[in-house]
Design a protein around this motif. Structure first.
Motif, PDB file in Angstrom:
ATOM      1  N   ALA A 197      77.977  37.061  29.475  1.00 46.00           N
ATOM      2  CA  ALA A 197      77.151  37.420  30.411  1.00 46.00           C
ATOM      3  C   ALA A 197      76.883  38.766  30.500  1.00 46.00           C
ATOM      4  CB  ALA A 197      77.550  36.604  31.686  1.00 46.00           C
ATOM      5  N   GLY A 198      77.796  39.606  30.792  1.00 44.77           N
ATOM      6  CA  GLY A 198      77.514  40.919  31.240  1.00 44.77           C
ATOM      7  C   GLY A 198      78.796  42.006  30.930  1.00 44.77           C
ATOM      8  N   ASN A 199      78.388  43.226  31.397  1.00 45.24           N
ATOM      9  CA  ASN A 199      79.342  44.178  31.390  1.00 45.24           C
ATOM     10  C   ASN A 199      79.220  45.160  32.300  1.00 45.24           C
ATOM     11  OD1 ASN A 199      77.342  44.825  29.228  1.00 45.24           O
ATOM     12  ND2 ASN A 199      78.347  46.797  29.570  1.00 45.24           N
ATOM     13  N   ILE A 200      80.197  46.188  32.487  1.00 47.70           N
ATOM     14  CA  ILE A 200      80.127  47.100  33.564  1.00 47.70           C
ATOM     15  C   ILE A 200      80.160  48.448  32.790  1.00 47.70           C
ATOM     16  CG2 ILE A 200      81.147  48.411  35.430  1.00 47.70           C
ATOM     17  CD1 ILE A 200      82.468  45.569  36.473  1.00 47.70           C
ATOM     18  N   GLY A 201      79.081  49.439  32.925  1.00 49.12           N
ATOM     19  CA  GLY A 201      79.245  50.618  31.923  1.00 49.12           C
ATOM     20  C   GLY A 201      77.989  51.236  32.294  1.00 49.12           C
ATOM     21  N   ALA A 202      77.748  52.116  31.183  1.00 56.63           N
ATOM     22  CA  ALA A 202      76.297  52.943  31.339  1.00 56.63           C
ATOM     23  C   ALA A 202      75.225  52.444  30.665  1.00 56.63           C
ATOM     24  CB  ALA A 202      76.665  54.330  30.468  1.00 56.63           C
ATOM     25  N   GLU A 203      75.440  51.156  29.820  1.00 55.74           N
ATOM     26  CA  GLU A 203      74.390  50.292  29.279  1.00 55.74           C
ATOM     27  C   GLU A 203      74.883  48.884  28.772  1.00 55.74           C
ATOM     28  OE1 GLU A 203      73.230  51.252  25.361  1.00 55.74           O
ATOM     29  OE2 GLU A 203      75.169  52.484  24.876  1.00 55.74           O
ATOM     30  N   PHE A 205      74.928  56.537  36.969  1.00 56.30           N
ATOM     31  CA  PHE A 205      75.678  56.840  35.738  1.00 56.30           C
ATOM     32  C   PHE A 205      76.387  55.503  35.102  1.00 56.30           C
ATOM     33  CE2 PHE A 205      75.852  60.493  38.620  1.00 56.30           C
ATOM     34  CZ  PHE A 205      74.929  61.322  37.777  1.00 56.30           C
ATOM     35  N   CYS A 206      76.554  54.484  36.199  1.00 58.25           N
ATOM     36  CA  CYS A 206      77.665  53.317  35.579  1.00 58.25           C
ATOM     37  C   CYS A 206      76.915  52.232  36.693  1.00 58.25           C
ATOM     38  CB  CYS A 206      78.960  53.404  36.041  1.00 58.25           C
ATOM     39  SG  CYS A 206      79.855  52.096  35.668  1.00 58.25           S
ATOM     40  N   SER A 207      76.689  51.106  36.249  1.00 58.53           N
ATOM     41  CA  SER A 207      76.223  50.022  36.731  1.00 58.53           C
ATOM     42  C   SER A 207      76.495  48.609  36.213  1.00 58.53           C
ATOM     43  CB  SER A 207      74.699  50.068  36.897  1.00 58.53           C
ATOM     44  OG  SER A 207      73.892  50.147  35.645  1.00 58.53           O
ATOM     45  N   LEU A 208      76.136  47.431  36.616  1.00 56.72           N
ATOM     46  CA  LEU A 208      76.456  46.091  35.866  1.00 56.72           C
ATOM     47  C   LEU A 208      75.254  45.921  35.207  1.00 56.72           C
ATOM     48  CD1 LEU A 208      77.836  43.264  35.903  1.00 56.72           C
ATOM     49  CD2 LEU A 208      76.855  42.657  38.049  1.00 56.72           C
ATOM     50  N   HIS A 209      75.541  45.273  34.028  1.00 57.63           N
ATOM     51  CA  HIS A 209      74.491  44.900  33.066  1.00 57.63           C
ATOM     52  C   HIS A 209      74.808  43.546  32.625  1.00 57.63           C
ATOM     53  CE1 HIS A 209      73.329  49.082  32.772  1.00 57.63           C
ATOM     54  NE2 HIS A 209      74.710  49.483  32.594  1.00 57.63           N
ATOM     55  N   LEU A 210      73.507  42.698  32.462  1.00 57.83           N
ATOM     56  CA  LEU A 210      73.589  41.158  32.201  1.00 57.83           C
ATOM     57  C   LEU A 210      72.794  40.802  31.133  1.00 57.83           C
ATOM     58  CD1 LEU A 210      73.218  39.779  36.085  1.00 57.83           C
ATOM     59  CD2 LEU A 210      75.259  40.486  34.766  1.00 57.83           C
ATOM     60  N   HIS A 211      73.122  39.906  30.249  1.00 60.88           N
ATOM     61  CA  HIS A 211      72.536  39.566  29.456  1.00 60.88           C
ATOM     62  C   HIS A 211      71.645  38.315  29.969  1.00 60.88           C
ATOM     63  CE1 HIS A 211      74.313  41.312  25.817  1.00 60.88           C
ATOM     64  NE2 HIS A 211      75.430  41.330  26.294  1.00 60.88           N
ATOM     65  N   LEU A 212      70.179  38.204  29.574  1.00 61.80           N
ATOM     66  CA  LEU A 212      69.486  37.421  30.322  1.00 61.80           C
ATOM     67  C   LEU A 212      68.895  36.152  29.535  1.00 61.80           C
ATOM     68  CD1 LEU A 212      67.433  40.030  32.249  1.00 61.80           C
ATOM     69  CD2 LEU A 212      69.388  38.675  33.076  1.00 61.80           C
ATOM     70  N   GLN A 213      69.687  35.884  28.492  1.00 58.61           N
ATOM     71  CA  GLN A 213      69.041  34.787  27.543  1.00 58.61           C
ATOM     72  C   GLN A 213      69.134  33.538  28.413  1.00 58.61           C
ATOM     73  OE1 GLN A 213      70.996  36.933  26.539  1.00 58.61           O
ATOM     74  NE2 GLN A 213      69.890  37.708  24.624  1.00 58.61           N
ATOM     75  N   ILE A 214      67.927  32.593  28.445  1.00 52.93           N
ATOM     76  CA  ILE A 214      67.636  31.197  28.699  1.00 52.93           C
ATOM     77  C   ILE A 214      67.958  30.329  27.755  1.00 52.93           C
ATOM     78  CG2 ILE A 214      66.193  29.708  30.062  1.00 52.93           C
ATOM     79  CD1 ILE A 214      67.015  32.241  31.574  1.00 52.93           C
ATOM     80  N   SER A 215      68.745  29.240  27.693  1.00 52.01           N
ATOM     81  CA  SER A 215      69.078  28.274  27.118  1.00 52.01           C
ATOM     82  C   SER A 215      67.850  27.382  26.667  1.00 52.01           C
ATOM     83  CB  SER A 215      70.143  27.404  27.548  1.00 52.01           C
ATOM     84  OG  SER A 215      70.304  26.264  26.471  1.00 52.01           O
ATOM     85  N   GLU A 216      67.574  27.361  25.342  1.00 49.26           N
ATOM     86  CA  GLU A 216      66.531  26.345  24.844  1.00 49.26           C
ATOM     87  C   GLU A 216      66.783  24.872  24.837  1.00 49.26           C
ATOM     88  OE1 GLU A 216      64.869  27.850  21.299  1.00 49.26           O
ATOM     89  OE2 GLU A 216      64.244  29.755  22.241  1.00 49.26           O
ATOM     90  N   ASN A 217      68.136  24.757  24.692  1.00 53.99           N
ATOM     91  CA  ASN A 217      68.690  23.245  24.711  1.00 53.99           C
ATOM     92  C   ASN A 217      68.945  23.063  26.341  1.00 53.99           C
ATOM     93  OD1 ASN A 217      70.286  21.076  24.630  1.00 53.99           O
ATOM     94  ND2 ASN A 217      71.551  21.709  23.121  1.00 53.99           N
ATOM     95  N   PRO A 218      68.095  21.968  26.749  1.00 58.57           N
ATOM     96  CA  PRO A 218      68.433  21.604  28.287  1.00 58.57           C
ATOM     97  C   PRO A 218      69.840  21.103  28.510  1.00 58.57           C
ATOM     98  CG  PRO A 218      67.093  19.724  26.858  1.00 58.57           C
ATOM     99  CD  PRO A 218      67.357  21.082  26.019  1.00 58.57           C
ATOM    100  N   TYR A 219      70.714  20.735  27.635  1.00 59.56           N
ATOM    101  CA  TYR A 219      71.872  20.152  27.743  1.00 59.56           C
ATOM    102  C   TYR A 219      72.963  21.177  27.879  1.00 59.56           C
ATOM    103  CZ  TYR A 219      69.103  16.075  26.358  1.00 59.56           C
ATOM    104  OH  TYR A 219      68.175  15.125  26.394  1.00 59.56           O
ATOM    105  N   THR A 220      72.773  22.410  27.559  1.00 61.73           N
ATOM    106  CA  THR A 220      73.673  23.457  27.897  1.00 61.73           C
ATOM    107  C   THR A 220      72.963  24.751  28.585  1.00 61.73           C
ATOM    108  OG1 THR A 220      72.708  24.738  25.717  1.00 61.73           O
ATOM    109  CG2 THR A 220      74.100  23.121  25.263  1.00 61.73           C
ATOM    110  N   SER A 221      74.151  25.403  28.993  1.00 62.80           N
ATOM    111  CA  SER A 221      73.704  26.595  30.220  1.00 62.80           C
ATOM    112  C   SER A 221      73.346  27.827  29.431  1.00 62.80           C
ATOM    113  CB  SER A 221      74.461  26.685  31.070  1.00 62.80           C
ATOM    114  OG  SER A 221      75.353  27.725  30.663  1.00 62.80           O
TER     115      SER A 221
END
Length: 552
Positions: free
Chosen positions: A92-98, A57-73
């Motif tokens: 980065a992410g959040n804790i919840g249902a989605e 019902f609840c879990s950790l969720h993460l944004h998974l974007q990869i930086s296209e700029n090699p000088y930033t993360s």
């Protein structure tokens, strides 16, 4: 929003966001997508307070974007030089249902995604130093054009974390460069001290945060396992060397991360559904609606063997051995004898025409069936037929010469003890025409039928099409016969043209016919002894004809 992230340093490990029932959730796999599970949320927050988050019902969720700029993360980072360390940075992410953009935090795992800890409540960007022995965290604050960052260096041994502030003055950072080599402790920041200042390059050597170079006693072993605590990942028990918590020593160039890898006994989790099969609710792989598992490869001939799938295949790059491997692995079976199917008959040039008295080569193809045990019969349509007991005997084709022009029905039949298949083509055998003459009267009566005949040489050309053009007509009358009856409805001079088509040759002849309401014919007769008065002059008849026509 929907994306997938390959975790560096751990074979077969991926993190993905999946949309299900209008909710985006984050899942993790340790066997290259064979099984997916939700991420376990941290047990406590940064203040040590319990987080009541119960799967599923609840879990950790993460944004998974990869930086296209090699000088930033980007939003998530991992390095093959630091296996097991995954850092969810930025928003980065959040804790919840989605997955959400609310209550965002930053999270880190040092044991390949099994356990996560929150490291910052604010937004930071992260870079790896010293093969993951240290991470540089740069705080991000809102600014009109660029971002004003304060940065600190942290060494992570989850759940412990120690950070050292490094910034003496605010810097508008445009990007970061890590010196070549993953063991490096040097970083270069480029940006501006203010909106109006020139470009600044700030080079920092972080060796000062390490008290010494690591020795053998500074390391401990770490056993990789999945979320269920199983030590076998991708068919191997993998043991890594990691620095002990609290030892702020430098890993350096000589650090070897993998200590040993031992194959595991194969289990069901090491196998995924084979091509054409889908996993059902009971966990078993069953044929998809469009796939017929009983269909044997067309190249399979009687006496040969093929691999018959059990519906499963070992996950690619999985190194397990023994166990249930034999149960799930495809089994070798003898090719069955099958009835012939998909018989095709063509000429070697792919044409449906041939020239009289020349070799015609017929090719026979079979899509399915045991070519070694099939009887082939070919009827050329001219009273001659041949038979072969093996299709491979006629791979170069069957040659035949037609002695008479015409259209022939050529039939091929393939049969064995289980059935048969047949096919037909109609071959036009042509004889090249050399001359055509339109035989027509010079004069005709209005509204009365006139017979017109096209005389072709050689006369044994049977595959001829005739095109008849009358006056200024835009469409011809087409016949397969060399004679036609036609009625002229208007008086005057009318032209008639006949075109004769045979094979690639088209010839034509034209005549002019005078059409009247009435005319009378006069029969001119000549004395039978005129030849005697015109010795050695064979053209005298033509000469006389010209004189008479002129007089008339």
């Amino acid at each position: 929003v929907i994306s997938i992230f390959k975790v560096a340093g751990i074979k077969g490990m991926f993190i993905a966001n999946r949309k299900l029932e209008n909710q985006v959730k984050t899942y993790i796999t340790y066997n290259k997508g064979r099984d997916w599970r939700l991420l376990q949320a941290p047990a406590t927050d940064m203040g040590g307070n319990d987080i009541h988050c119960v799967l599923p019902f609840c879990s950790l969720h993460l944004h998974l974007q990869i930086s296209e700029n090699p000088y930033t993360s980007g939003s998530i980072s991992s390095k093959s030089s630091a296996p097991g360390i995954i850092v969810a940075t930025g928003k980065a992410g959040n804790i919840g249902a989605e997955l959400s953009h609310k209550n965002i935090g930053m999270f880190i795992s040092s044991d390949a995604g099994n356990n996560w800890s929150q490291i910052f409540e604010e937004e930071y960007s992260i870079w790896f130093l010293d093969k993951g022995g240290a991470l540089v965290a740069i705080k991000q604050a809102t600014a009109p054009i660029r971002h004003l960052w304060h940065f600190k260096v942290c060494t992570f041994e989850v759940p412990l974390m120690s950070c050292h502030n490094q910034s003496r003055a605010p810097l508008f950072v445009d990007g970061v460069l890590v010196e070549p080599g993953t063991e490096s402790q040097i970083m270069t920041f480029f940006g501006h001290f203010s909106h109006r200042s020139e470009w600044q390059l700030v080079k920092i050597d972080y060796k000062s945060i390490f008290t010494r170079k690591c020795t053998e006693g500074d390391y401990q072993t770490w056993h990789l396992h999945n979320q269920q605590g199983e030590p076998c990942v991708m068919g191997e028990k993998q043991i890594y060397m990691k620095r002990r918590p609290g030892n702020h020593c430098m890993l350096g160039k000589d650090y070897s991360r993998i200590l040993s890898a031992e194959p595991c006994i194969c289990s069901a989790s090491d196998f995924e559904c084979d091509y054409g099969f889908e996993r059902r609710g009971d966990g078993k792989c069953s044929p998809a609606f469009w796939f017929n598992p009983t269909a044997v490869s067309r190249s399979c001939s009687h006496g040969q063997s093929y691999l018959n799938s059990t519906g499963y295949r070992k996950v690619v790059s999985n190194n397990c051995t023994a166990g249930v491997k034999e149960l799930y692995t495809a089994r070798r079976q003898q090719c069955p004898n099958r009835p012939p199917r998909g018989l095709h008959l063509v000429t070697s040039e792919g044409k449906l025409t041939a020239t009289l008295s020349t070799n015609v080569t017929f090719l026979i193809f079979l899509e399915d069936g045991d070519s070694m045990r099939i009887n082939i019969q070919l009827d050329f349509g001219d009273g001659i037929a041949v038979s072969y007991s093996n299709l491979s005997l006629i791979e170069d084709g069957i040659k035949h010469v037609y002695k008479t022009a015409g259209i022939y029905r050529v039939t091929a039949l393939a049969e064995n003890s289980l059935g048969f298949d047949s096919t037909t083509l109609y071959l036009h055998v042509t004889c090249p025409i050399e001359h055509v003459h339109l035989s027509a009267p010079f004069v005709a009566i209005k509204n009365k039928e006139v017979n017109l005949t096209a005389v072709v040489w050689p006369s044994h050309s049977r595959t001829i099409t005739y095109f008849w053009w009358f006056g200024n007509s835009t469409e011809p009358l087409i016949t397969l016969e060399g004679s036609i009856s036609y009625t002229f409805s208007k008086e005057g001079m009318n032209t008639v043209t006949v075109q004769v088509s045979s094979g690639n040759t088209i010839l034509q002849d034209t005549k002019t016919i005078a059409v009247h309401e009435f005319f009378k014919s006069l029969l001119l007769s000549f004395s039978p002894n005129l030849d005697e008065y015109n010795p050695d002059i064979p053209e005298w008849r033509q000469d006389a004809g010209r004189v008479i026509k002129k007089a008339l």
